[in-house]
Write an enzyme that holds these catalytic residues in place. Structure first.
Site, PDB file in Angstrom:
ATOM      1  N   GLY A  14       0.805  -1.218   0.000  1.00  0.00           N
ATOM      2  CA  GLY A  14       0.000   0.000   0.000  1.00  0.00           C
ATOM      3  C   GLY A  14       0.833   1.260   0.000  1.00  0.00           C
ATOM      4  N   GLY A  57       3.169  14.839 -37.430  1.00  0.00           N
ATOM      5  CA  GLY A  57       2.352  14.819 -36.213  1.00  0.00           C
ATOM      6  C   GLY A  57       3.100  15.370 -35.020  1.00  0.00           C
ATOM      7  CB  ALA A  58       6.582  15.038 -33.914  1.00  0.00           C
TER       8      ALA A  58
HETATM    9  C1  HXC Z   1       4.119  -4.653  11.082  1.00  0.00           C
HETATM   10  C2  HXC Z   1       6.298  -4.477  10.451  1.00  0.00           C
HETATM   11  C3  HXC Z   1       5.929  -4.417   9.094  1.00  0.00           C
HETATM   12  C4  HXC Z   1       4.535  -4.490   8.797  1.00  0.00           C
HETATM   13  C5  HXC Z   1       8.065  -4.275   9.208  1.00  0.00           C
HETATM   14  N1  HXC Z   1       7.624  -4.381  10.464  1.00  0.00           N
HETATM   15  N2  HXC Z   1       7.045  -4.297   8.343  1.00  0.00           N
HETATM   16  N3  HXC Z   1       5.409  -4.595  11.426  1.00  0.00           N
HETATM   17  N4  HXC Z   1       3.678  -4.597   9.810  1.00  0.00           N
HETATM   18  N5  HXC Z   1       4.108  -4.413   7.533  1.00  0.00           N
HETATM   19  C6  HXC Z   1       8.435  -4.365  11.688  1.00  0.00           C
HETATM   20  C7  HXC Z   1       9.286  -5.611  11.833  1.00  0.00           C
HETATM   21  O1  HXC Z   1       8.535  -6.625  12.419  1.00  0.00           O
HETATM   22  C8  HXC Z   1      10.395  -5.085  12.729  1.00  0.00           C
HETATM   23  O2  HXC Z   1       9.884  -5.015  14.044  1.00  0.00           O
HETATM   24  C9  HXC Z   1      10.568  -3.663  12.260  1.00  0.00           C
HETATM   25  O3  HXC Z   1       9.362  -3.311  11.607  1.00  0.00           O
HETATM   26  C10 HXC Z   1      11.705  -3.487  11.294  1.00  0.00           C
HETATM   27  O4  HXC Z   1      11.557  -4.451  10.268  1.00  0.00           O
HETATM   28  P1  HXC Z   1      12.758  -5.366   9.766  1.00  0.00           P
HETATM   29  O5  HXC Z   1      12.167  -6.431   8.936  1.00  0.00           O
HETATM   30  O6  HXC Z   1      13.592  -5.762  10.944  1.00  0.00           O
HETATM   31  O7  HXC Z   1      13.579  -4.323   8.891  1.00  0.00           O
HETATM   32  P2  HXC Z   1      14.368  -4.563   7.536  1.00  0.00           P
HETATM   33  O8  HXC Z   1      15.195  -5.779   7.629  1.00  0.00           O
HETATM   34  O9  HXC Z   1      15.031  -3.277   7.231  1.00  0.00           O
HETATM   35  O10 HXC Z   1      13.228  -4.844   6.430  1.00  0.00           O
HETATM   36  C11 HXC Z   1      12.288  -3.878   6.090  1.00  0.00           C
HETATM   37  C12 HXC Z   1      11.171  -4.472   5.198  1.00  0.00           C
HETATM   38  C13 HXC Z   1      10.590  -5.728   5.862  1.00  0.00           C
HETATM   39  C14 HXC Z   1      11.777  -4.790   3.823  1.00  0.00           C
HETATM   40  C15 HXC Z   1      10.118  -3.374   5.004  1.00  0.00           C
HETATM   41  O11 HXC Z   1      10.271  -5.412   7.205  1.00  0.00           O
HETATM   42  C16 HXC Z   1       9.372  -6.231   5.188  1.00  0.00           C
HETATM   43  O12 HXC Z   1       9.475  -6.877   4.143  1.00  0.00           O
HETATM   44  N6  HXC Z   1       8.205  -5.951   5.765  1.00  0.00           N
HETATM   45  C17 HXC Z   1       6.964  -6.447   5.255  1.00  0.00           C
HETATM   46  C18 HXC Z   1       6.576  -5.739   3.999  1.00  0.00           C
HETATM   47  C19 HXC Z   1       5.175  -6.085   3.588  1.00  0.00           C
HETATM   48  O13 HXC Z   1       4.974  -7.136   2.979  1.00  0.00           O
HETATM   49  N7  HXC Z   1       4.199  -5.271   4.008  1.00  0.00           N
HETATM   50  C20 HXC Z   1       2.816  -5.514   3.798  1.00  0.00           C
HETATM   51  C21 HXC Z   1       2.505  -5.053   2.415  1.00  0.00           C
HETATM   52  S1  HXC Z   1       0.858  -5.394   2.032  1.00  0.00           S
HETATM   53  P3  HXC Z   1      10.811  -5.211  15.319  1.00  0.00           P
HETATM   54  O14 HXC Z   1       9.871  -5.180  16.457  1.00  0.00           O
HETATM   55  O15 HXC Z   1      11.513  -6.493  15.110  1.00  0.00           O
HETATM   56  O16 HXC Z   1      11.752  -4.043  15.308  1.00  0.00           O
HETATM   57  C22 HXC Z   1       0.139  -3.922   2.026  1.00  0.00           C
HETATM   58  C23 HXC Z   1      -1.296  -4.005   1.641  1.00  0.00           C
HETATM   59  C24 HXC Z   1      -1.868  -2.651   1.400  1.00  0.00           C
HETATM   60  O17 HXC Z   1       0.703  -2.931   2.315  1.00  0.00           O
HETATM   61  C25 HXC Z   1      -2.477  -2.607   0.044  1.00  0.00           C
HETATM   62  C26 HXC Z   1      -3.224  -1.342  -0.126  1.00  0.00           C
HETATM   63  C27 HXC Z   1      -3.487  -1.076  -1.603  1.00  0.00           C
END
Ligand code: HXC
Length: 520
Positions: free
Chosen positions: A176, A410-411
Site C-alpha cells: 500500500g 504529427g510531432a
Molecule cells: C508490522 C512491520 C511491518 C509491517 C516491518 N515491520 N514491516 N510490522 N507490519 N508491515 C516491523 C518488523 O517486524 C520489525 O519489528 C521492524 O518493523 C523493522 O523491520 P525489519 O524487517 O527488521 O527491517 P528490515 O530488515 O530493514 O526490512 C524492512 C522491510 C521488511 C523490507 C520493510 O520489514 C518487510 O518486508 N516488511 C513487510 C513488507 C510487507 O509485505 N508489508 C505488507 C505489504 S501489504 P521489530 O519489532 O523487530 O523491530 C500492504 C497491503 C496494502 O501494504 C495494500 C493497499 C493497496
C-alpha cells in the site's frame, strides 16, 4: 503555593512525555537507522523545514488497536511525525514515517494522523510533503490499516490539482505504501536506501520462481530510469530533501495562486551571440538541447524532472525574467529527439502539472516525428502520443513555442503548435516545418519519376533539393501565420521573456464539463 507546585509537576510531566516521544523507537533503532545511512523522521523534517518553524500535530496520538497487545506497546507518535512548517518562507504540511517504530508500518492511528495533515493541507491550500520509510500496512491491524490506505489514496486523488503533493521515498515502501506516492505529483527516491514495489523479492520468488534483489526489483535507479515511477534520484536523504526544497520554490501554494516572482539574476534583454552556433543547420547532426536551455534561463538554473527517464525529451523548471516556467524540449542528443511512448507520457504529465498550477509553458522543438515500428505501435504509441495532444490542447496557461530545427508531421503538431493553442510561436531561421524530412518526402512523391529515370540518383538528389528549398524553412509556416515570428537566435532570451510578459494576464474560458477523458 500548592497550586503552583502542582502546575510545575504537570509541566514536568509534559516535558517528560515530550522527551520520551522524541526518543523515537529507542537508541538502538536510531543507531540502526543511521548505520543504514538514513536519517530519523525528525532529522528529515528539520532538513526540510526552515529552522525553528516546525509545529508538530498529534505527537501524543497512540494506537487504540488491541490486536497483539499493540495498545500496551510503547509506540510514540504511532510511527509517523506530522505537522506544519515553512519552506523558503511558505507554509507546507509534512509527514515523515518513523521506521524505528514498527518499521514505519501504517496502522489506523498512523493513517488518521496522515489524513488529518492531508485535510489541513487541502483546506488551507498549502503543499503536502510526504517522507516515506515504511514496511506498508501494519500487519497486526489488518482491515484498519487497509482502510487507512484507502483514506489516504482518496485524499491524494481529491487534492490532485488543488495543492502540489510531493513524496520522498527514503527507505522501503511496499504494498500500500507505494500507491500514495504514485498518486502525488512528484516522487523523489534515494539511490541505495529506498525501494518501491507492490510486493517484495520473497513473494516474487514464490509466485514466479524469479530471483531478484530488492534494488533490482524496485531501487531508486530502476524507478528513475526504467519504470518512470520516480522523477528524481538523490544520493542520500540530504540531497533528496534539498531537491524537494528546490522543487517547491518553483510551484505556487495551490491552484489559485502564482509562483512568487523573483528578481532575475541577469538581464532579460541580454543578447547572446553564442546561441547562433549551437543548432547545426544539418538536420541529422546532434547537439545538446540543454545548452540552449541553460543559456536562455535565469542564472543557467534548470531543475530537470525525470532526467533519467525517456531522455529523448527534456522537461523541467527554470525562471525567465524571475518568472517560473515549465520547459518541454526535444533532446536531439538522444534518438534525435523522437517522440515515443515514454517521452509522450513524460511530457504530458509535466504539462498537466504546470497547467494545474499556473506555470507557463515553454516548448523547444526539434523533433523528427513520432517513433515508427511494431514495438511502438504495439506498445500503444497512438494512445500515448494522443496524451501529448490532449495535454497541450487542454492547458490554458501561457504557451510559448520556439521551433529550432526539425518540426515534422504529427510531432510538429504535438509539440505545442499554433493550433494546439500556442499563444506565440517563434522559429529560428534553421527551422524546417514540413510533413516529413526531405529525403523521405522525395521518395514518396517522386517515386515514379525516380524509378523511371535513366539517372535515378541525380533525379532523387535534385528532387530532394527542390523539396528542401520549398519546405525546409520556417517561411511557409510564417506566411500562413502558424509561426508568429522568425528570430535571430541571439535574441532568444528576451523574445521569450517578452512573450511571457505580454501573456501574463491571459485568461481562457474552458467549455463547461465535469472533467475531460485524457487517453490514459
Ligand atoms: C508490522 C512491520 C511491518 C509491517 C516491518 N515491520 N514491516 N510490522 N507490519 N508491515 C516491523 C518488523 O517486524 C520489525 O519489528 C521492524 O518493523 C523493522 O523491520 P525489519 O524487517 O527488521 O527491517 P528490515 O530488515 O530493514 O526490512 C524492512 C522491510 C521488511 C523490507 C520493510 O520489514 C518487510 O518486508 N516488511 C513487510 C513488507 C510487507 O509485505 N508489508 C505488507 C505489504 S501489504 P521489530 O519489532 O523487530 O523491530 C500492504 C497491503 C496494502 O501494504 C495494500 C493497499 C493497496
Amino acid at each position: 503555593m500548592a497550586e503552583t507546585t502542582d502546575a510545575r509537576t504537570k509541566l514536568q510531566q509534559l516535558q517528560e512525555r515530550r522527551a520520551s516521544i522524541l526518543r523515537h523507537g529507542g537508541e538502538d533503532k536510531i543507531e540502526a537507522q543511521h548505520t543504514k545511512n538514513k536519517k530519523t523522521a525528525r532529522e528529515r523534517i528539520s532538513l526540510l523545514i526552515d529552522g525553528g518553524s516546525f509545529v508538530e500535530y498529534g505527537a501524543f496520538v497512540k494506537t487504540r488497536s488491541t490486536y497483539y497487545g499493540l495498545d500496551k506497546a510503547d509506540l510514540p507518535t504511532d510511527g509517523v511525525v506530522t505537522g506544519v512548517g515553512t519552506v523558503n518562507g511558505r507554509h507546507v504540511a509534512v509527514y515523515a514515517q518513523d521506521f524505528t517504530i514498527l518499521g514505519g508500518s501504517l496502522g489506523e492511528a498512523h493513517a488518521l494522523k496522515i489524513v488529518k495533515i492531508q485535510d489541513l493541507a487541502l483546506q488551507s491550500g498549502i503543499p503536502c510533503v510526504a517522507m516515506l520509510d515504511s514496511g506498508g500496512a501494519r500487519i497486526q491491524e489488518g482491515i484498519d490499516s487497509l482502510d487507512g490506505y484507502g483514506r489516504i489514496f482518496f485524499r491524494n486523488s481529491r487534492s490532485s490539482g488543488v495543492i502540489p503533493q510531493l513524496s520522498l521515498i527514503l527507505g522501503p515502501t511496499a504494498g500500500g505504501a507505494v500507491y500514495s506516492p504514485a498518486l502525488t505529483d512528484y516522487v523523489i527516491m534515494t539511490r541505495k536506501t529506498s525501494t518501491m514495489y507492490i510486493t517484495g523479492p520473497a513473494v516474487v520468488k514464490d509466485v514466479l520462481s524469479e530471483e531478484v534483489s530488492h534494488e533490482q526489483l524496485g531501487g531508486g535507479l530502476v524507478h528513475n530510469q526504467r519504470s518512470g515511477v520516480a522523477h528524481f534520484l538523490a544520493n542520500d536523504d540530504e540531497e533528496a530533501i534539498a531537491t524537494a526544497r528546490e522543487l517547491l520554490s518553483y510551484v505556487p501554494q495551490n491552484f489559485r495562486e502564482l509562483t512568487p516572482k523573483e528578481q532575475a539574476s541577469d538581464p532579460v534583454d541580454k543578447e547572446d551571440l553564442s546561441l547562433r552556433d549551437i543548432v547545426p543547420a544539418d538536420a541529422n547532426k546532434p547537439y545538446d538541447m540543454k545548452d540552449i536551455i541553460t543559456k536562455v534561463v535565469d542564472g543557467s538554473q534548470f531543475l530537470e524532472v525525470h532526467r533519467l527517464f525517456a531522455p529523448n525529451i527534456v522537461v523541467g523548471f527554470a525562471r525567465i525574467g524571475g518568472r517560473a516556467v515549465g520547459i518541454i524540449a526535444n533532446q536531439a542528443k538522444f534518438m534525435a529527439g523522437v517522440l515515443d511512448t515514454n517521452a509522450s507520457d513524460k511530457a504530458s504529465r509535466f504539462i498537466r502539472f504546470c497547467d494545474c498550477f499556473n506555470i507557463p509553458l515553454l516548448t523547444l522543438v526539434d523533433v523528427p516525428g513520432y517513433m515508427p515500428g511494431t514495438a511502438q505501435e504495439h506498445g500503444g504509441i497512438i494512445r500515448h502520443g494522443a496524451k501529448l495532444l490532449y495535454a497541450y490542447s487542454e492547458a490554458t496557461v501561457p504557451k510559448v513555442t520556439l521551433i529550432l530545427r526539425k518540426a515534422y508531421g504529427g510531432a510538429y503538431i504535438g509539440m505545442c503548435s499554433k493550433y494546439l493553442g500556442a499563444d506565440m510561436v517563434l522559429a529560428y531561421p534553421t527551422a524546417e516545418i514540413a510533413v516529413m524530412g526531405a529525403s523521405g518526402a522525395a521518395e514518396v512523391i517522386f517515386a515514379r519519376e525516380i524509378k523511371n529515370a535513366d539517372n535515378p540518383d541525380e533525379v532523387r538528389a535534385a528532387r530532394i533539393q527542390e523539396y528542401k528549398d520549398q519546405f525546409s524553412n520556417p517561411y511557409r509556416a510564417a506566411e500562413r501565420g502558424s509561426v508568429d515570428d522568425i528570430i535571430d537566435p541571439k535574441d532568444t532570451r528576451w523574445r521569450i521573456s517578452q512573450a511571457f510578459d505580454a501573456l501574463e494576464n491571459k485568461r481562457e474560458i474552458y467549455p463547461e464539463k465535469k472533467h475531460g477523458n485524457i487517453p490514459l
